[in-house]
Scaffold this motif. Structure first.
Motif, PDB file in Angstrom:
ATOM      1  N   GLU A  72       0.824  -1.209   0.000  1.00 21.82           N
ATOM      2  CA  GLU A  72       0.000   0.000   0.000  1.00 21.82           C
ATOM      3  C   GLU A  72       0.859   1.260   0.000  1.00 21.82           C
ATOM      4  OE1 GLU A  72      -4.022  -1.624   2.318  1.00 21.82           O
ATOM      5  OE2 GLU A  72      -2.550  -0.373   3.371  1.00 21.82           O
ATOM      6  N   ALA A  73       1.918   1.284   0.823  1.00 27.86           N
ATOM      7  CA  ALA A  73       2.809   2.447   0.868  1.00 27.86           C
ATOM      8  C   ALA A  73       3.520   2.645  -0.471  1.00 27.86           C
ATOM      9  CB  ALA A  73       3.830   2.272   1.995  1.00 27.86           C
ATOM     10  N   ASN A  74       3.964   1.542  -1.073  1.00 19.35           N
ATOM     11  CA  ASN A  74       4.640   1.638  -2.368  1.00 19.35           C
ATOM     12  C   ASN A  74       3.676   2.125  -3.449  1.00 19.35           C
ATOM     13  OD1 ASN A  74       6.556   1.440  -4.349  1.00 19.35           O
ATOM     14  ND2 ASN A  74       6.710  -0.768  -4.309  1.00 19.35           N
ATOM     15  N   ALA A  75       2.437   1.676  -3.404  1.00 20.25           N
ATOM     16  CA  ALA A  75       1.454   2.106  -4.402  1.00 20.25           C
ATOM     17  C   ALA A  75       1.186   3.599  -4.297  1.00 20.25           C
ATOM     18  CB  ALA A  75       0.159   1.314  -4.224  1.00 20.25           C
ATOM     19  N   ARG A  76       1.090   4.116  -3.083  1.00 19.48           N
ATOM     20  CA  ARG A  76       0.832   5.550  -2.907  1.00 19.48           C
ATOM     21  C   ARG A  76       2.009   6.400  -3.403  1.00 19.48           C
ATOM     22  NH1 ARG A  76      -1.796   3.685   2.017  1.00 19.48           N
ATOM     23  NH2 ARG A  76      -4.037   4.174   1.895  1.00 19.48           N
ATOM     24  N   ILE A  77       3.222   5.930  -3.143  1.00 16.36           N
ATOM     25  CA  ILE A  77       4.405   6.648  -3.628  1.00 16.36           C
ATOM     26  C   ILE A  77       4.436   6.652  -5.153  1.00 16.36           C
ATOM     27  CG2 ILE A  77       6.921   6.599  -3.717  1.00 16.36           C
ATOM     28  CD1 ILE A  77       6.893   5.539  -0.842  1.00 16.36           C
ATOM     29  N   CYS A  78       4.077   5.521  -5.759  1.00 17.90           N
ATOM     30  CA  CYS A  78       4.039   5.437  -7.222  1.00 17.90           C
ATOM     31  C   CYS A  78       3.040   6.425  -7.810  1.00 17.90           C
ATOM     32  CB  CYS A  78       3.689   4.018  -7.653  1.00 17.90           C
ATOM     33  SG  CYS A  78       4.964   2.792  -7.290  1.00 17.90           S
ATOM     34  N   LEU A  79       1.917   6.603  -7.139  1.00 27.07           N
ATOM     35  CA  LEU A  79       0.921   7.567  -7.621  1.00 27.07           C
ATOM     36  C   LEU A  79       1.436   9.001  -7.506  1.00 27.07           C
ATOM     37  CD1 LEU A  79      -2.429   6.111  -6.232  1.00 27.07           C
ATOM     38  CD2 LEU A  79      -1.621   6.110  -8.590  1.00 27.07           C
ATOM     39  N   GLU A  80       2.202   9.282  -6.478  1.00 27.49           N
ATOM     40  CA  GLU A  80       2.731  10.641  -6.297  1.00 27.49           C
ATOM     41  C   GLU A  80       3.660  11.040  -7.435  1.00 27.49           C
ATOM     42  OE1 GLU A  80       4.357  11.630  -2.476  1.00 27.49           O
ATOM     43  OE2 GLU A  80       2.959  10.301  -1.423  1.00 27.49           O
ATOM     44  N   VAL A  81       4.466  10.084  -7.912  1.00 27.68           N
ATOM     45  CA  VAL A  81       5.441  10.403  -8.967  1.00 27.68           C
ATOM     46  C   VAL A  81       4.924  10.037 -10.353  1.00 27.68           C
ATOM     47  CG1 VAL A  81       7.380  10.116  -7.386  1.00 27.68           C
ATOM     48  CG2 VAL A  81       6.600   8.162  -8.729  1.00 27.68           C
ATOM     49  N   GLY A  82       3.773   9.349 -10.430  1.00 32.03           N
ATOM     50  CA  GLY A  82       3.204   8.998 -11.727  1.00 32.03           C
ATOM     51  C   GLY A  82       3.757   7.733 -12.338  1.00 32.03           C
ATOM     52  N   ASP A  83       4.287   6.825 -11.532  1.00 33.39           N
ATOM     53  CA  ASP A  83       4.790   5.547 -12.040  1.00 33.39           C
ATOM     54  C   ASP A  83       3.642   4.540 -11.994  1.00 33.39           C
ATOM     55  OD1 ASP A  83       6.184   3.348 -12.838  1.00 33.39           O
ATOM     56  OD2 ASP A  83       7.790   3.534 -11.371  1.00 33.39           O
ATOM     57  N   PHE A  84       2.833   4.518 -13.045  1.00 31.69           N
ATOM     58  CA  PHE A  84       1.632   3.695 -13.050  1.00 31.69           C
ATOM     59  C   PHE A  84       1.934   2.222 -13.331  1.00 31.69           C
ATOM     60  CE2 PHE A  84      -0.079   7.900 -13.508  1.00 31.69           C
ATOM     61  CZ  PHE A  84      -1.220   7.857 -12.729  1.00 31.69           C
ATOM     62  N   SER A  85       3.081   1.927 -13.899  1.00 37.59           N
ATOM     63  CA  SER A  85       3.450   0.531 -14.108  1.00 37.59           C
ATOM     64  C   SER A  85       3.692  -0.170 -12.774  1.00 37.59           C
ATOM     65  CB  SER A  85       4.701   0.435 -14.985  1.00 37.59           C
ATOM     66  OG  SER A  85       5.095  -0.903 -15.142  1.00 37.59           O
ATOM     67  N   GLU A  86       4.480   0.450 -11.902  1.00 38.02           N
ATOM     68  CA  GLU A  86       4.721  -0.126 -10.579  1.00 38.02           C
ATOM     69  C   GLU A  86       3.451  -0.086  -9.719  1.00 38.02           C
ATOM     70  OE1 GLU A  86       7.351  -1.722  -9.264  1.00 38.02           O
ATOM     71  OE2 GLU A  86       8.201  -1.642 -11.276  1.00 38.02           O
ATOM     72  N   PHE A  87       2.653   0.958  -9.882  1.00 37.50           N
ATOM     73  CA  PHE A  87       1.376   1.009  -9.155  1.00 37.50           C
ATOM     74  C   PHE A  87       0.482  -0.164  -9.539  1.00 37.50           C
ATOM     75  CE2 PHE A  87      -3.129   2.141  -9.587  1.00 37.50           C
ATOM     76  CZ  PHE A  87      -3.464   2.269  -8.258  1.00 37.50           C
ATOM     77  N   ASN A  88       0.441  -0.483 -10.827  1.00 34.43           N
ATOM     78  CA  ASN A  88      -0.394  -1.598 -11.281  1.00 34.43           C
ATOM     79  C   ASN A  88       0.083  -2.915 -10.695  1.00 34.43           C
ATOM     80  OD1 ASN A  88      -2.468  -2.824 -12.797  1.00 34.43           O
ATOM     81  ND2 ASN A  88      -1.024  -3.319 -14.419  1.00 34.43           N
ATOM     82  N   GLN A  89       1.396  -3.097 -10.591  1.00 38.18           N
ATOM     83  CA  GLN A  89       1.922  -4.319  -9.964  1.00 38.18           C
ATOM     84  C   GLN A  89       1.530  -4.395  -8.495  1.00 38.18           C
ATOM     85  OE1 GLN A  89       6.077  -5.169 -10.673  1.00 38.18           O
ATOM     86  NE2 GLN A  89       6.023  -4.285 -12.718  1.00 38.18           N
ATOM     87  N   CYS A  90       1.621  -3.273  -7.805  1.00 36.50           N
ATOM     88  CA  CYS A  90       1.267  -3.257  -6.376  1.00 36.50           C
ATOM     89  C   CYS A  90      -0.206  -3.544  -6.157  1.00 36.50           C
ATOM     90  CB  CYS A  90       1.638  -1.904  -5.765  1.00 36.50           C
ATOM     91  SG  CYS A  90       3.414  -1.583  -5.669  1.00 36.50           S
ATOM     92  N   GLN A  91      -1.071  -2.891  -6.937  1.00 31.57           N
ATOM     93  CA  GLN A  91      -2.502  -3.095  -6.715  1.00 31.57           C
ATOM     94  C   GLN A  91      -2.950  -4.487  -7.150  1.00 31.57           C
ATOM     95  OE1 GLN A  91      -5.300  -3.173  -8.888  1.00 31.57           O
ATOM     96  NE2 GLN A  91      -4.329  -2.889 -10.879  1.00 31.57           N
ATOM     97  N   SER A  92      -2.262  -5.107  -8.117  1.00 34.09           N
ATOM     98  CA  SER A  92      -2.585  -6.489  -8.491  1.00 34.09           C
ATOM     99  C   SER A  92      -2.245  -7.451  -7.356  1.00 34.09           C
ATOM    100  CB  SER A  92      -1.823  -6.877  -9.760  1.00 34.09           C
ATOM    101  OG  SER A  92      -2.189  -6.055 -10.840  1.00 34.09           O
ATOM    102  N   CYS A  93      -1.084  -7.252  -6.720  1.00 38.85           N
ATOM    103  CA  CYS A  93      -0.710  -8.093  -5.576  1.00 38.85           C
ATOM    104  C   CYS A  93      -1.614  -7.819  -4.371  1.00 38.85           C
ATOM    105  CB  CYS A  93       0.749  -7.848  -5.197  1.00 38.85           C
ATOM    106  SG  CYS A  93       1.933  -8.380  -6.441  1.00 38.85           S
ATOM    107  N   LEU A  94      -2.018  -6.569  -4.190  1.00 40.10           N
ATOM    108  CA  LEU A  94      -2.908  -6.243  -3.074  1.00 40.10           C
ATOM    109  C   LEU A  94      -4.261  -6.933  -3.226  1.00 40.10           C
ATOM    110  CD1 LEU A  94      -2.197  -2.449  -2.536  1.00 40.10           C
ATOM    111  CD2 LEU A  94      -1.917  -4.258  -0.837  1.00 40.10           C
ATOM    112  N   ARG A  95      -4.713  -7.078  -4.437  1.00 42.37           N
ATOM    113  CA  ARG A  95      -5.995  -7.761  -4.653  1.00 42.37           C
ATOM    114  C   ARG A  95      -5.938  -9.196  -4.147  1.00 42.37           C
ATOM    115  NH1 ARG A  95      -9.442  -7.869 -10.309  1.00 42.37           N
ATOM    116  NH2 ARG A  95     -11.321  -8.811  -9.436  1.00 42.37           N
ATOM    117  N   GLU A  96      -4.816  -9.875  -4.380  1.00 44.05           N
ATOM    118  CA  GLU A  96      -4.655 -11.243  -3.872  1.00 44.05           C
ATOM    119  C   GLU A  96      -4.487 -11.264  -2.357  1.00 44.05           C
ATOM    120  OE1 GLU A  96      -1.381 -12.936  -5.930  1.00 44.05           O
ATOM    121  OE2 GLU A  96      -2.287 -12.746  -7.930  1.00 44.05           O
TER     122      GLU A  96
END
Length: 340
Positions: free
Chosen positions: A149-173
């Motif tokens: 969750e922390a990594n996903a929020r940081i990715c959103l702050e800088v606009g790295d949507f590729s890493e955000f997508n990886q984080c939110q996919s793992c969070l779903r599981e």
């Protein structure tokens, strides 16, 4: 004439003999061959097995022990806080994996480092390494959820949507195994907004069906679905009214989407209100601009003609142009790909 008749009879007889010979060959070839005996089949199978078994030794192949082939979870023994991210191709070495206690300390250290320095190139690599250590040890509890969750929020702050997508996919599981997580519905709404930004209607519909089948309802997920429907219908009035209620992370996901919808809205307004004038103050409210200065700068960028606080609709229809976004350079702020 007698000579011709004799030659014709000889040719026809030879042709008939050839046709009979060919028919005999076809009959012979069409005869069913007897199946080989069981012993010959077994010998043939043994030879094949021996040849396949000898292939790795002859070619010098090595079986890669991947992470998925391991049946037991690894327990790390490393106690270093910082570690570079390296892809795992062979068997994981426990001495190079940080244990759970060290992962907790490293997570706290990275959060403080990000708050102090804001160096995403360093923090992004460290978070990927931390996620890797958590994954190879099969840690799927609150620690894993907090890290992702922390990594996903940081990715959103800088606009790295590729890493955000990886984080939110793992969070779903992870939310499946931890159904009572505090931020489950928040990141569910982000997943819907991310699909909306990508114009992935199929994913939005799937999330809607899944949300309809659960008992516990949430306002953030409902808001995200309403925003997705408004965007799909190009209902800009409702879209921007709902966007005001969105969280900061949700607004970051829809940052470029709102600008695209604003241009569609102003194009329709110019046609609908022409040849009359449209007040800029009303435009600020409808399209959710932060200030009059921001609205005027945007109108100037797309070459909309304004005079005395009004938009000249008829004149602007000829001069308006599509907005040009300033593309981020590759590698800027540590974001190397998939800038939305």
């Amino acid at each position: 004439r007698t000579i011709i008749r004799a030659a014709f009879s000889v040719a026809s007889s030879s042709l008939e003999s050839r046709m009979l010979a060919m028919r005999g060959r076809d009959v012979i070839s069409l005869k069913r061959k007897e199946p080989p005996s069981s012993t010959s089949l077994q010998d043939h199978l043994r030879k094949l097995q021996a040849s396949f078994a000898s292939l790795p030794a002859k070619a010098g192949w090595k079986r890669a022990k991947t992470q998925s082939s391991q049946t037991t979870a690894i327990v790390g023994t490393s106690t270093t806080l910082e570690k570079r991210y390296l892809r795992t191709t062979d068997a994981v070495d426990p001495s190079k994996v940080r244990n759970r206690a060290t992962c907790v300390k490293a997570f706290a250290y990275l959060k403080g480092k990000w708050a102090a320095d804001q160096d995403y190139k360093y923090i992004g690599e460290q978070f990927k390494s931390l996620r890797q250590d958590i994954r190879v040890q099969s840690i799927r509890d609150s620690l894993a959820i907090d890290v992702y969750e922390a990594n996903a929020r940081i990715c959103l702050e800088v606009g790295d949507f590729s890493e955000f997508n990886q984080c939110q996919s793992c969070l779903r599981e992870l939310y499946i195994t931890n159904p009572h997580s505090a931020n489950k519905f928040e990141f569910w709404s982000y997943r819907i907004l991310y699909a909306t930004a990508l114009e992935d209607t199929k994913t939005v519909l799937q999330e809607q069906v899944e949300y309809a089948n659960i008992r516990t309802k949430d306002a953030m997920v409902r808001l995200a679905l309403d925003i997705a429907y408004a965007y799909r219908a190009e209902n800009y009035v409702r879209f921007f009214a709902l966007l005001r209620q969105c969280t900061d992370c949700g607004k970051l996901i829809l940052h470029k989407t709102k600008w695209a919808l604003r241009f569609k809205a102003i194009t329709r307004m110019l046609k609908a209100y022409s040849p009359a004038k449209f007040p800029i103050q009303k435009l600020i409210k409808v399209l959710n601009f932060s200030s009059e200065k921001a609205a005027r700068l945007w109108l100037k960028h797309i070459r909309v003609i304004c005079k005395d606080g009004y938009i000249l609709c008829k004149e602007s229809q000829k001069s308006i142009r599509s907005p040009r976004f300033k593309l981020r350079r590759e590698g800027q702020n540590g974001v190397t790909h998939n800038v939305l």
